[in-house]
Scaffold this active site. Structure first.
Site, PDB file in Angstrom:
ATOM      1  N   THR A 130     -44.345 -78.567  14.915  1.00  0.00           N
ATOM      2  CA  THR A 130     -44.581 -77.259  14.689  1.00  0.00           C
ATOM      3  C   THR A 130     -44.827 -76.332  13.518  1.00  0.00           C
ATOM      4  O   THR A 130     -45.404 -74.901  13.104  1.00  0.00           O
ATOM      5  CB  THR A 130     -44.422 -77.155  16.130  1.00  0.00           C
ATOM      6  OG1 THR A 130     -44.781 -78.006  17.085  1.00  0.00           O
ATOM      7  CG2 THR A 130     -44.654 -75.522  16.593  1.00  0.00           C
ATOM      8  N   ALA A 151     -49.237 -76.087  16.856  1.00  0.00           N
ATOM      9  CA  ALA A 151     -48.248 -76.753  17.924  1.00  0.00           C
ATOM     10  C   ALA A 151     -48.179 -78.397  18.296  1.00  0.00           C
ATOM     11  O   ALA A 151     -49.142 -79.086  17.988  1.00  0.00           O
ATOM     12  CB  ALA A 151     -48.708 -76.195  19.129  1.00  0.00           C
ATOM     13  N   CYS A 152     -47.311 -78.697  18.717  1.00  0.00           N
ATOM     14  CA  CYS A 152     -47.609 -80.696  18.136  1.00  0.00           C
ATOM     15  C   CYS A 152     -47.033 -80.853  19.033  1.00  0.00           C
ATOM     16  O   CYS A 152     -45.916 -80.726  20.116  1.00  0.00           O
ATOM     17  CB  CYS A 152     -46.769 -80.951  17.159  1.00  0.00           C
ATOM     18  SG  CYS A 152     -44.673 -80.803  16.889  1.00  0.00           S
ATOM     19  N   SER A 153     -46.883 -82.766  20.112  1.00  0.00           N
ATOM     20  CA  SER A 153     -46.848 -83.065  20.983  1.00  0.00           C
ATOM     21  C   SER A 153     -44.428 -82.324  21.246  1.00  0.00           C
ATOM     22  O   SER A 153     -44.374 -82.517  22.678  1.00  0.00           O
ATOM     23  CB  SER A 153     -47.261 -84.051  20.877  1.00  0.00           C
ATOM     24  OG  SER A 153     -46.427 -85.310  20.037  1.00  0.00           O
TER      25      SER A 153
END
Lengths: 488, 154
Positions: free
Chosen positions: A19, A11-13
């Protein structure tokens, strides 16, 4: 050797690119190394390729390549390595090896899984239990308190000149009858709220089997008649009973019961035994001291009143302090009963001219200080009150305005160490000022409104009374402002 | 569906840009020119903000600047091939020559997001990235990417 099983979450921002890159990298690297790998992606599309509980359970290691906070609870007890999403893209092979070799077990006390530190939350804790009880009690306090307040306003009967001549309900009229019934409804709520609070405090400590003992025990502790005392134990007794019941049941749970009776332990054995023990404890251990305490306080007040009849300030301060101490508990009740008794006795003996107004005036001046102080503090120090507390504080205002001290109970139960001194100080100031300045409370409502709704003789009409009460309220609010902790 | 997001018109070449900032500005102007965004300035700011959170510089001379912004009118993928090497703080510390710029409108658009995730996954494939870097014309690039995306979405 069987294939190593690896599960991961990426998961990325932004949840748009990294992601999926991280997931793809990990999958490729895992497959290339001959591992069994599954990677869940939490991106802006939502959760895809979701890991099941079985897959997590079967995995040798969990790799979290995440830059946002994700739900970690399902990985408790697993070996978890947490890194930034970019690291999984940069060098997935090394990351997988590192995870297999070095990942610490997540959820053990003080372990750090990458950026997320997770200390095991201390199970229990005095305030956690108290808070649990309060959260269940508050809706009932508010509902019944406001009903009581509405009925209370109606109970002041005026003569033709608009002066309050009597407190009571004229049940010959429809409204009088309705309000009289509503007053009872509010009282039922107040009767139930303290056992309800105790029940859920005990529930927080030891679960459902503890509720019966705590509720029944607290009910008895507040039933003056059953105890043979003048007043019940109030919320301080409720805290005592709730903790006694909670820890008793917690202890009873640890006994290794024979397998055959185990099914009935939580629904029958624990509630029965704990309720029996707690009830006996309340009846024979708490009951007598409560009665003796009332006697002792009453005697003390009488002596004080007789010796310092010339110093109403001292009597006023002490009576005021007692009112603010336990908000409807035995000490508060002693002061109230004493105030009324002294007034009626002296009126009967010496007529209205020679009556002693001091204790009654002080109790009535002090009676609204705690709930109004809470309300004022919530206005002046907004940052120190959570949204729920603000709602409670607003309803405390409604109750305080009609002289219902109990509006402050949720706050006192939640934080007795800081709240009670603030209530006592403010109430003592109000009691001392009203008595010292020579106000004479004949009847009516014990709040700043009392000067309009009621009959109070005072050196400067209206002003003396309002000044006395509001100064007390201000003292309480300021002390709360300084001592109360900021909301996280 | 794939063709709707990667329009051959959205592929361009540039030889003037030398810094990351200029590259983002170039992409923003290009997006405005192609009527993908309402305001070049707003899109530029959005891209810049995303870069500040974490660099989109990737491996194999590729970067994927992107942002979700209300100025975006329609979801789009833009390919810009830069002649000059551009420092992009990429993962392998190599300068960037190729950007996959993504424009995503605010709100729900599952399909496009799915496609973007497919592109992201595709970039992990080193044979694919190599052939992109080596492609010399827009047609060649378009065909390479189409083929890869179609294969990936199977």
């Amino acid at each position: 050797m069987s294939k190593k099983k690896i599960v991961g979450v990426t998961a990325c921002s932004a949840g748009i690119a990294h992601t999926y890159m991280a997931a793809e990298s990990l999958e490729k690297a895992g497959v290339a190394k001959g591992y069994d790998i599954k990677v869940e992606t939490q991106g802006s599309i939502g959760v895809e390729n979701k890991l099941t509980a079985q897959e997590i359970e079967a995995a040798d290691v969990v790799i979290l390549a995440v830059e946002i906070n994700i739900d970690m609870t399902r990985f408790a007890g697993k070996r978890v390595l947490r890194v930034r999403a970019a690291e999984a893209i940069k060098n997935p092979e090394a990351l997988i090896e590192k995870a297999l070799n070095e990942a610490p077990i997540y959820g053990e006390k003080g372990t750090k899984a990458g950026v997320a530190k997770m200390g095991k939350t201390e199970e229990g804790g005095f305030f956690q239990h108290i808070m649990a009880g309060i959260s269940y009690m508050i809706p009932m306090v508010i509902a019944s308190g406001l009903i009581l307040a509405i009925a209370n306003v109606y109970a002041f009967q005026k003569d033709d000149a608009g002066r309050i001549v009597n407190w009571g309900f004229d049940t010959s009229t429809f409204m009088g009858d309705l309000m009289s019934n509503l007053f009872s409804v509010g009282q039922v709520g107040f009767l139930l709220m303290i056992p309800l609070f105790a029940g859920f405090v005990a529930n927080s400590i030891a679960g459902k089997p503890a509720i019966a003992a705590a509720m029944i025990g607290t009910y008895i502790a507040n039933d003056a008649e059953m105890l043979g005392a003048e007043a019940g134990g109030g919320f301080l007794a409720a805290i005592l009973v709730a903790f006694a019941a909670g820890y008793l049941v917690k202890g009873l749970k640890k006994i290794p019961y024979p397998k055959i009776i185990q099914p009935i332990v939580p629904i029958m054995l624990l509630p029965l035994v704990s309720t029996l023990l707690i009830s006996i404890f309340v009846l024979y251990v708490i009951g007598n001291p409560m009665a003796s305490m009332m006697d002792f306080l009453y005697e003390g007040l009488t002596t004080l009143n007789e010796n310092y009849a010339a110093a109403p300030v001292i009597v006023g301060i002490i009576i005021g302090a007692m009112v603010g101490f336990d908000l409807g508990g035995p000490i508060n009740k002693t002061a109230l009963v004493f105030g009324t008794a002294v007034f009626t006795d002296t009126v009967a003996k010496y007529g209205i001219e020679g009556a002693n107004f001091v204790p009654q005036t002080a109790t009535q001046a002090a009676i609204s200080v705690a709930p109004l102080g809470i309300w004022l503090a919530s206005i002046l120090f907004k940052k120190k009150f959570s949204p729920t507390e603000k709602v409670s504080a607003h309803s405390a205002f409604g109750m305080g305005m009609v002289g219902v001290t109990e509006g402050a109970i949720p706050f006192a139960a939640q934080d007795p160490i800081r709240m009670i001194p603030a209530f006592v100080a403010g109430s003592a100031v109000a009691g001392g000022l009203a008595a010292g300045l020579g106000a004479k409370f004949y009847g009516g409502i014990g709040s700043p409104l009392g000067t309009f709704v009621g009959y109070i003789e005072q050196p400067i009409p209206f002003v003396t009374w309002i000044f006395s009460v509001m100064t007390g309220v201000l003292v309480t609010a300021v002390i709360i402002g300084f001592t109360k902790k900021k909301v996280e | 569906m794939v063709t709707s997001i990667l329009d051959i018109q959205h592929i361009t070449f540039d030889s003037s840009v030398t810094t990351k900032d200029e590259a983002l500005q170039f992409i923003a102007d290009f997006a405005k020119e192609k009527e993908i965004v309402k305001s070049a300035k707003a899109y530029y700011k959005g891209l810049k903000k995303r870069e500040q959170e974490v660099t989109t510089g990737f491996k194999s001379s590729i970067a994927i600047p992107h942002c979700k912004h209300k100025t975006v009118k329609k979801p789009a993928l833009m390919l810009v091939k830069f002649a000059n090497p551009i420092e992009w703080e990429s993962m392998d510390h190599q300068p960037v020559h190729m950007t996959f710029a993504l424009a995503i409108p605010e709100g729900e658009n599952q399909e496009h997001l799915t496609l973007l995730s497919t592109i992201s996954r595709a970039l992990i494939d080193e044979t694919f990235t190599k052939s992109i870097i080596e492609a010399a014309t827009a047609e060649e690039l378009h065909a390479t990417i189409q083929n890869k995306l179609l294969a990936q979405s199977d």
